[in-house]
Write a protein that holds these residues in place. Structure first.
Motif, PDB file in Angstrom:
ATOM      1  N   LYS A 199      -3.274   4.971  10.447  1.00  0.00           N
ATOM      2  CA  LYS A 199      -3.730   6.218   9.824  1.00  0.00           C
ATOM      3  C   LYS A 199      -4.969   5.978   8.977  1.00  0.00           C
ATOM      4  O   LYS A 199      -5.912   6.783   8.984  1.00  0.00           O
ATOM      5  CB  LYS A 199      -2.603   6.813   8.981  1.00  0.00           C
ATOM      6  N   LEU A 200      -4.999   4.848   8.263  1.00  0.00           N
ATOM      7  CA  LEU A 200      -6.191   4.527   7.458  1.00  0.00           C
ATOM      8  C   LEU A 200      -7.405   4.376   8.362  1.00  0.00           C
ATOM      9  O   LEU A 200      -8.512   4.805   8.021  1.00  0.00           O
ATOM     10  CB  LEU A 200      -5.963   3.237   6.657  1.00  0.00           C
ATOM     11  N   MET A 221      -8.695   7.812   9.418  1.00  0.00           N
ATOM     12  CA  MET A 221      -9.273   8.626   8.340  1.00  0.00           C
ATOM     13  C   MET A 221     -10.280   7.856   7.502  1.00  0.00           C
ATOM     14  O   MET A 221     -10.705   8.339   6.443  1.00  0.00           O
ATOM     15  CB  MET A 221      -8.148   9.156   7.426  1.00  0.00           C
ATOM     16  N   VAL A 234       5.917   6.442   5.203  1.00  0.00           N
ATOM     17  CA  VAL A 234       5.491   6.046   6.544  1.00  0.00           C
ATOM     18  C   VAL A 234       6.436   4.963   7.047  1.00  0.00           C
ATOM     19  O   VAL A 234       7.034   4.239   6.252  1.00  0.00           O
ATOM     20  CB  VAL A 234       4.036   5.541   6.556  1.00  0.00           C
ATOM     21  N   ALA A 274       1.786   1.532  11.147  1.00  0.00           N
ATOM     22  CA  ALA A 274       1.537   2.981  11.217  1.00  0.00           C
ATOM     23  C   ALA A 274       0.587   3.395  10.102  1.00  0.00           C
ATOM     24  O   ALA A 274      -0.303   4.238  10.312  1.00  0.00           O
ATOM     25  CB  ALA A 274       2.856   3.743  11.090  1.00  0.00           C
ATOM     26  N   LEU A 275       0.753   2.795   8.941  1.00  0.00           N
ATOM     27  CA  LEU A 275      -0.120   3.137   7.813  1.00  0.00           C
ATOM     28  C   LEU A 275      -1.555   2.685   8.075  1.00  0.00           C
ATOM     29  O   LEU A 275      -2.509   3.434   7.853  1.00  0.00           O
ATOM     30  CB  LEU A 275       0.432   2.486   6.540  1.00  0.00           C
ATOM     31  N   PRO A 306      -5.858  14.787   7.513  1.00  0.00           N
ATOM     32  CA  PRO A 306      -5.495  14.089   8.744  1.00  0.00           C
ATOM     33  C   PRO A 306      -6.150  14.760   9.949  1.00  0.00           C
ATOM     34  O   PRO A 306      -6.509  15.938   9.891  1.00  0.00           O
ATOM     35  CB  PRO A 306      -3.972  14.216   8.789  1.00  0.00           C
TER      36      PRO A 306
END
Lengths: 74, 240
Positions: free
Chosen positions: B87-88, B91, B78, B83-84, B235
């Motif tokens: 995403k966490l 999700m 990533v 950005a990580l 995702p």
């Protein structure tokens, strides 16, 4: 009878590769790996591998991988 | 340009320093809520070679000694921490559900061979050398195709029988199992078993016992691995 257990055998690495490369959490629809100096990506959720250039070309034209014959593995 | 290589999701906002990651890089947490991604800062992608995949797994195994861990597919890079974390965040529910379900559990891989000895390969009708008159090309093709389908169906039936033979012995010693369909020409039946850490010996004993009951089968069991085959978090988009 034949039962082999543990990590110390050739089949163990095959089992691990099978899992680590094909399964596990996918954070993005894509994951980048590098092989022989070429960056490859998993496209979508199906472990379809394409080169970054191919993926960018597909993205640029708004095509899906499935609509792009001959691009897989490229 | 530095990027983050992500090994897995940990069911804790922090974790102690574990083994080194790829290329000797440190493994550190990128936190969101009550979970953290285990990551290393790398300047390039990692080749999917056995030693690198082993390194990925070793990081996960070390983390699993302390916390619930979801393995990420090998090769996840990533751009940065923001950005990580984003995403966490997206999700988060699915990840925490999986962490609760899979915490303290490992995966065993099972391969079963020797299951099709009574189902030899059928030669293609087009390639028969029994002295019979050659068939017209179209008919030969259709007959060969029909025979291949019959052969495949027979192999699948045998694989199902083997699965049904083994599962009563193995399933009670595990929390979950995934058997893969055996559609390959070379008949290897593959399965993944989810087992609690405290039940690992019991599961291996169950495999051993099943092998003793069916000596014609060749069973290989490897593990324990991180529970790759049992994660369900996906995702929210397959293509960004």
């Amino acid at each position: 009878m034949s039962l082999k257990t543990g990590h110390g055998r050739d089949v163990a690495i095959a089992d691990l590769l099978d899992r680590a490369l094909n399964k596990g959490v996918v954070l993005w629809g894509e994951a980048t790996i590098s092989l022989a100096g070429v960056d490859l990506i998993y496209v979508g959720l199906r472990v379809l591998v394409a080169s970054l250039e191919t993926a960018q070309r597909i993205r640029g034209t708004g095509m899906t991988a499935a609509e792009s014959p001959g691009e897989q593995g490229g | 340009m530095m990027m983050l290589y992500v090994y897995g999701i940990v069911g804790s906002p922090s974790f102690d320093a574990v083994v080194s990651g790829h290329e000797g890089a440190g493994v550190f947490p990128v936190r969101y809520g009550d979970v953290a991604a285990a990551a290393s800062a790398l300047s390039r992608g990692i080749a999917p070679e056995p030693q690198n995949v082993r390194c990925h797994e070793q990081v996960l195994e070390a983390l699993m000694q302390q916390h619930a861990v979801l393995p990420l597919r090998f090769g996840t890079l990533v751009p940065d921490g923001d950005a990580l974390r984003d995403k966490l965040r997206r999700m988060y529910s699915a990840l925490t559900r999986d962490l609760t379900r899979l915490g303290g559990k490992v995966e065993f891989a099972l391969r079963v061979t020797g299951i099709a000895k009574d189902c030899p390969l059928v030669p293609d009708a087009e390639q028969r050398s029994d002295g019979a008159e050659p068939l017209p090309p179209g008919k030969g093709y259709l007959l060969a195709r029909a025979e291949r389908l019959r052969e495949r169906s027979a192999r699948e039936d045998i694989a199902k029988r083997v699965e049904h033979m083994l599962r009563p012995h193995l399933d009670p010693a595990a929390d979950d199992a995934v058997w893969e369909p055996a559609a390959q020409r070379c008949m290897t039946l593959c399965a993944s078993y989810l087992v609690g850490r405290s039940g690992m010996s019991r599961f291996v004993d169950a495999v051993d016992d099943a092998c003793g009951r069916y000596p014609e089968l060749n069973v290989t069991c490897t593990g324990p691995w991180a529970p790759y085959s049992f994660v369900t978090a996906r995702p929210d988009e397959a293509w960004q």
